[in-house]
Design a protein around this motif. Sequence first.
Motif, PDB file in Angstrom:
ATOM      1  N   UNK A   8       2.165  -5.537   3.201  1.00 34.23           N
ATOM      2  CA  UNK A   8       3.500  -5.681   3.317  1.00 34.23           C
ATOM      3  C   UNK A   8       3.810  -6.886   3.895  1.00 34.23           C
ATOM      4  N   UNK A   9       3.108  -7.109   5.228  1.00 36.20           N
ATOM      5  CA  UNK A   9       3.447  -8.487   5.835  1.00 36.20           C
ATOM      6  C   UNK A   9       2.977  -9.578   5.112  1.00 36.20           C
ATOM      7  N   UNK A  10       2.099  -9.288   4.415  1.00 34.39           N
ATOM      8  CA  UNK A  10       1.335 -10.619   3.724  1.00 34.39           C
ATOM      9  C   UNK A  10       2.612 -11.036   2.587  1.00 34.39           C
ATOM     10  N   UNK A  11       2.949  -9.891   2.078  1.00 32.64           N
ATOM     11  CA  UNK A  11       3.986 -10.120   0.849  1.00 32.64           C
ATOM     12  C   UNK A  11       5.331 -10.930   1.447  1.00 32.64           C
ATOM     13  N   UNK A  12       5.635 -10.299   2.690  1.00 28.49           N
ATOM     14  CA  UNK A  12       6.711 -10.833   3.101  1.00 28.49           C
ATOM     15  C   UNK A  12       6.570 -12.337   3.500  1.00 28.49           C
ATOM     16  N   UNK A  13       5.415 -12.681   4.027  1.00 28.05           N
ATOM     17  CA  UNK A  13       5.122 -14.232   4.285  1.00 28.05           C
ATOM     18  C   UNK A  13       5.000 -14.948   2.865  1.00 28.05           C
ATOM     19  N   UNK A  18       7.515 -18.876  -0.503  1.00 27.10           N
ATOM     20  CA  UNK A  18       8.032 -19.202  -1.768  1.00 27.10           C
ATOM     21  C   UNK A  18       9.194 -19.830  -1.661  1.00 27.10           C
ATOM     22  N   UNK A  19      10.300 -19.435  -0.661  1.00 27.92           N
ATOM     23  CA  UNK A  19      11.464 -20.150  -0.355  1.00 27.92           C
ATOM     24  C   UNK A  19      11.224 -21.529   0.242  1.00 27.92           C
ATOM     25  N   UNK A  20      10.251 -21.732   1.131  1.00 27.95           N
ATOM     26  CA  UNK A  20       9.892 -23.111   1.345  1.00 27.95           C
ATOM     27  C   UNK A  20       9.511 -23.775   0.553  1.00 27.95           C
ATOM     28  N   UNK A 157       6.202 -10.606  -5.039  1.00 28.53           N
ATOM     29  CA  UNK A 157       6.606 -12.273  -4.588  1.00 28.53           C
ATOM     30  C   UNK A 157       5.623 -13.123  -5.240  1.00 28.53           C
ATOM     31  N   UNK A 158       4.334 -12.672  -5.488  1.00 32.23           N
ATOM     32  CA  UNK A 158       3.427 -13.377  -6.108  1.00 32.23           C
ATOM     33  C   UNK A 158       3.852 -13.936  -7.616  1.00 32.23           C
ATOM     34  N   UNK A 193      12.822   1.010  -4.212  1.00 30.69           N
ATOM     35  CA  UNK A 193      13.185   0.935  -2.682  1.00 30.69           C
ATOM     36  C   UNK A 193      12.344   1.751  -1.796  1.00 30.69           C
ATOM     37  N   UNK A 194      11.630   2.785  -2.334  1.00 30.42           N
ATOM     38  CA  UNK A 194      10.977   3.767  -1.415  1.00 30.42           C
ATOM     39  C   UNK A 194       9.850   2.863  -0.988  1.00 30.42           C
ATOM     40  N   UNK A 195       9.088   3.744  -0.131  1.00 27.90           N
ATOM     41  CA  UNK A 195       8.386   2.801   0.848  1.00 27.90           C
ATOM     42  C   UNK A 195       6.957   2.190   0.123  1.00 27.90           C
ATOM     43  N   UNK A 196       6.769   0.916   0.568  1.00 25.87           N
ATOM     44  CA  UNK A 196       5.995   0.242   0.158  1.00 25.87           C
ATOM     45  C   UNK A 196       4.365   1.081   0.125  1.00 25.87           C
TER      46      UNK A 196
END
Length: 691
Positions: A8-13, A18-20, A157-158, A193-196
């Motif tokens: 999950x952390x990795x996906x957030x990053x 991607x925004x950057x 997000x990949x 939207x339930x838990x990852x």
Amino acid sequence: MYNGVEYKERLDRIRKLKIDFLQNGLKDEELLSCPYLDRKIAASWIRSRSMGVNPYAQVIGQHLNCSELESIREKNRMLIEIAKPLFVKFKNLATSSRYGIYLFDKKGTFLLHEGEMLELPLDKDPFSGMMWNEETVGTNAHSLCALYKHPVQLVGPEHYCISLENLIVSAAPILNESGDVIACLVLGQLITNTSWDEVFQGFCLQTLGLITALAAAVEAQLKLRKSYNNLKDVNDNLITANKTFEATLSLIDEGIITVDKTGTITCANREGTRILNLSQDEIGKRNIAEFLDAQSRLMDIIKKCKNTEVEETICNGNEEQTFIINIRPVIDHRTKKLKVAVLRLSRTKKINALVTSRSGATANFTFEDIIGESEAILHAKDKAKRFANSQENILLIGESGTGKEIFAQAIHNSYCPEGPFVAVNCAALPRELVESELFGYEGGSFTGADRYGRPGKIELAEGGTLFLDEIGDMPIELQAVLLRVLEDKKVMRIGGRRYKKVDFRVIAATNKDPHKLVKEKIFREDLYYRLSVLKIIIPPLRERGRDAEILAQYFIERYCNKVGRKVPQVSPAVVKIFNEYNWPGNVRQLENAVLYAINTSRSDVIEPKDLPVEIYETCLYESDNVTKNRKRYDDLDTILKLDELEKIAIIKAITKTGGNVPEAAGLLGISKSTIYRKIKEYDIKPPEFSG
Ligand SMILES: Nc1ncnc2c1ncn2[C@@H]1O[C@H](COP(=O)(O)OP(=O)(O)OP(=O)(O)O)[C@@H](O)[C@H]1O
Ligand SMILES: [Mg+2]
């Protein structure tokens, strides 16, 4: 692998990255060297951006038109057929757990889908006719999978487009037999939207394995189906080839049979079964040896595995016939041993007929070609026609050139035109050759003999006529052998071991008096009686009344038509000569005389002087009328009327020119037409011309 939290952390990053990348000018190199984004995905983002894909678009992908879609579906018909049942089985699982399963072709066209991912912002029937690839939707699992030919999973997000960020997609390639990607099987899951943690731990990692296994199953089935189809094609081709082969064989009017190395008949065409008197279900059960003579060496020859030809007698239970058998061995390509032998059975009779027709020994004349209206010739013709219908031997007696051969041919053509007409001139053959000519010989039976032997004229006449010309000149010792052949109707070749049945009719001819020959012991009495059951005496030309004139006219017309020449007239004097000459050489001599005259004459009318000198002179000598007339005119001392004088002048002129009327006209200074008119007017008869 990552556990749920790390993931999950990795996906957030990645989301931030991607925004950057999209908004804050993160450089390509920095993106590529980012430790938590797969380098291949980073490269795909860069490609997506450079291709102008809008990451924020709501409706993504490219619509294909109907015909494009139809042709793609048709191309992948087999693949779709195979995948469809798998998709149906998957249906329940897919709907209940918000999974979708998809089949894409290698360019990203949706071929099949099952299940729902409801929150996908697409049209009503979102996938039909859509093409999803890097160019249209940016980074996606199946495009990467097709590119790198291995299974790929993209999480949230990949993906390049924001609208795909709520998906976990696993894609596995389907390869063809050459290892090229032809399609991708894709399993997509909607991230709720339930838990990852729930999502990952429950399913995420296994989906890739699942879809890979499914893709492998489709791939295997595809290969199976293709090889099955290939086999079916091969089989269809084989069936067609077999049918064509059978049809071809049935059209061949010679017997074709195959035997295996034990002699079992494995195949036979229609004629083959007819020859052997076999039914279809006996094929595979009967052996060729059953149809052959006990001493036959056919199987030994077959086992030598050489292309050869032998002559064999085949007995099918009803009848015995000889055949020339052509042997073609078929060798097994693995064992290099004889597999089967193909045998072609040709009737000796037929081959002989071919040989005789090739050697020119055919009968061309029919009774219609025998010209003449005299009672004598009509009587002979009538007799010959009646005799022709019986099978008995016939003896033709007649002077030289009376037409014995033409009669023989006419009889043959009336009785058995299909059969061979084999002529042997007993006088023309050297004594020592008559025997081998008549009876044939086996291979190597004497020096100078053909290696394979040769059939004699008697064998060649099988089913037809043997014309023994000049029978009176046949050596006496051979006459005994011939008599036996005529009685037994079988013949043995010189150096041969066995008799062969023959069926033929003899027409013998002689220009000698057979009674005299018998008396002089030159001709065997028994043979004479055997041959003369039906006897025809062909009359000489001198006994045929006006036939000479008729025949002459016939020969003139035939010759001139053949060489394309104007048909000349025949002067009355010549006609008279034709009718009265003795013709020792009969019709042949008459024909020669006519041809000579046509070629000698320099005008349109054949005159006596155009005839061969011996005929012309004989006529002069024989015509004592001429001398009488000449005396009468020479002794004239009385005054004559003018027309009488004219007649005498004409006769004199014609006499002087040796019967040449045009020349006589020249001498008298009148035209050709005038002289002919006068000849007619004064009734000047041919003998009066001569002298
Ligand atoms: N009646 C006929 N009508 C037309 N042609 C004839 C007739 N008779 C004989 N001929 C022709 O005359 C020639 C001699 O005939 P043919 O060879 O049959 O005679 P032959 O009796 O066999 O003679 P030979 O005794 O010399 O062998 C042949 O060219 C044949 O075509
Ligand atoms: Mg002859």
